[in-house]
Design a protein around this motif. Sequence first.
Motif, PDB file in Angstrom:
ATOM      1  N   GLU A  28       1.839   9.561  -5.634  1.00  0.00           N
ATOM      2  CA  GLU A  28       2.300  10.912  -5.311  1.00  0.00           C
ATOM      3  C   GLU A  28       3.371  11.380  -6.298  1.00  0.00           C
ATOM      4  N   GLU A  78       0.940   4.209  -2.826  1.00  0.00           N
ATOM      5  CA  GLU A  78       0.747   5.616  -2.459  1.00  0.00           C
ATOM      6  C   GLU A  78       1.933   6.458  -2.909  1.00  0.00           C
ATOM      7  N   ASP A 127       0.835  -1.213   0.000  1.00  0.00           N
ATOM      8  CA  ASP A 127       0.000   0.000   0.000  1.00  0.00           C
ATOM      9  C   ASP A 127       0.866   1.258   0.000  1.00  0.00           C
ATOM     10  N   GLU A 128       1.955   1.221   0.746  1.00  0.00           N
ATOM     11  CA  GLU A 128       2.849   2.385   0.796  1.00  0.00           C
ATOM     12  C   GLU A 128       3.547   2.620  -0.540  1.00  0.00           C
TER      13      GLU A 128
END
Length: 406
Positions: A56, A52, A48-49
């Motif tokens: 970004e 993300e 998930d990181e």
Amino acid sequence: MDLIVAKFGGTSVGDGSRIRKAAQSVVNEYMKGNQLVVVVSAVNNATDELIELSNEAIGGGLTDKQKAEIMAMGELTSSRLFAAAIESLGVKAEFIDPYNDKWPVITDSNSLNAKIDFATTDKKCEGIKNLISQGIIPVICGFLGKGPSGEITTIGRGGSDVTAFLLGHCLSANNVVIVTDVDGVMSTDPNKIEEAELLDEISVEEMRDLATHGAQVLHPHALKYKDPLISAKIINFNNGDLSSEGTKITGPFEGDMLKTVSLYKNPISVIAIVGEEMLKKVGLLADLTSCLAENEINIFGISAGQNSITVFVEKKDSDKAYHLLHSWVIDEDVLSSLSLGDDTAMITVVSPEFIDEPGIISNITNPLRKNDINIVEISSSQTAVVLFVDWKDGEKALELIKEVLK
């Protein structure tokens, strides 16, 4: 000597101490004389990181191929850490990722939701068997696959569970152990009901249905690879012991885990009950089902609208049910009348993949519409679609649905 496939979820390798504890549990089993294959997820929240971070940095400009390569980094890292941790405990280990010639899980070219090529995967597992025979513990990335051109693919959420059961099947393992952050399968969510109890065992079909309807303990797609000869269980990483009891998953799935289509052998009769604002009457449906249950009449389907309830019972029980329900209708002030309709055929379509398959209802119903087959009633859940059509159209509808689901 048993061959154990142990899958460690993201929480069970959530930090360095947990990785070492997990590695120690593997080494302990190895020291007992067992053979081990490890399947490892990304460290907790790593995927998930990464998603993300990429959103970004790049926004929506990533290709599916690039997304798959970025998402794979979590498993690429955890497999290396896990293998190194095993070796630090004095046992030989080798991390296996899609860049490795021994990589076993072969898929199609769909980068983000790849389908597994089972036959090729089965053959590629010979390389893993050779490592095992040399006393080496393979540590394999969960969730990942390799496409036809050697590209990294991903097999969807819950993919590490799929990898574990798939490899268990192809390697003819004795046991598949799913190591996670719960003691096993509970009678319900313990966060919602404190009195929830740990189940000693659960059948494959029960586990599949529970997982399909939201239980996070195991991904339902994994169970289609559950070999009937393989023992399987879910245990808590806190135990640090692969021989912990946990919850045993029993039996094979009866039938094709992908899709099954069946026509009920006997005609089903339709009874329609009408009345204004009937759904506002508390206990009305309970009264209806109790009326039939007390007289040993089985209900094959029931649907409710604002001013009507439709009940489906076997034709042999229809006359009795009709008279019983007529007496009930007369006694209920919110009900006005009922009717006994024509005979119908009941067709049931079951698949654990329906939840992830948009448009499945239209895929099933379109061929019926094109062939002028009227659908009397349709109901669906996350794993099944049930249709009632005119009895005379039952066999034809069955063949049309089988054809479209091939």
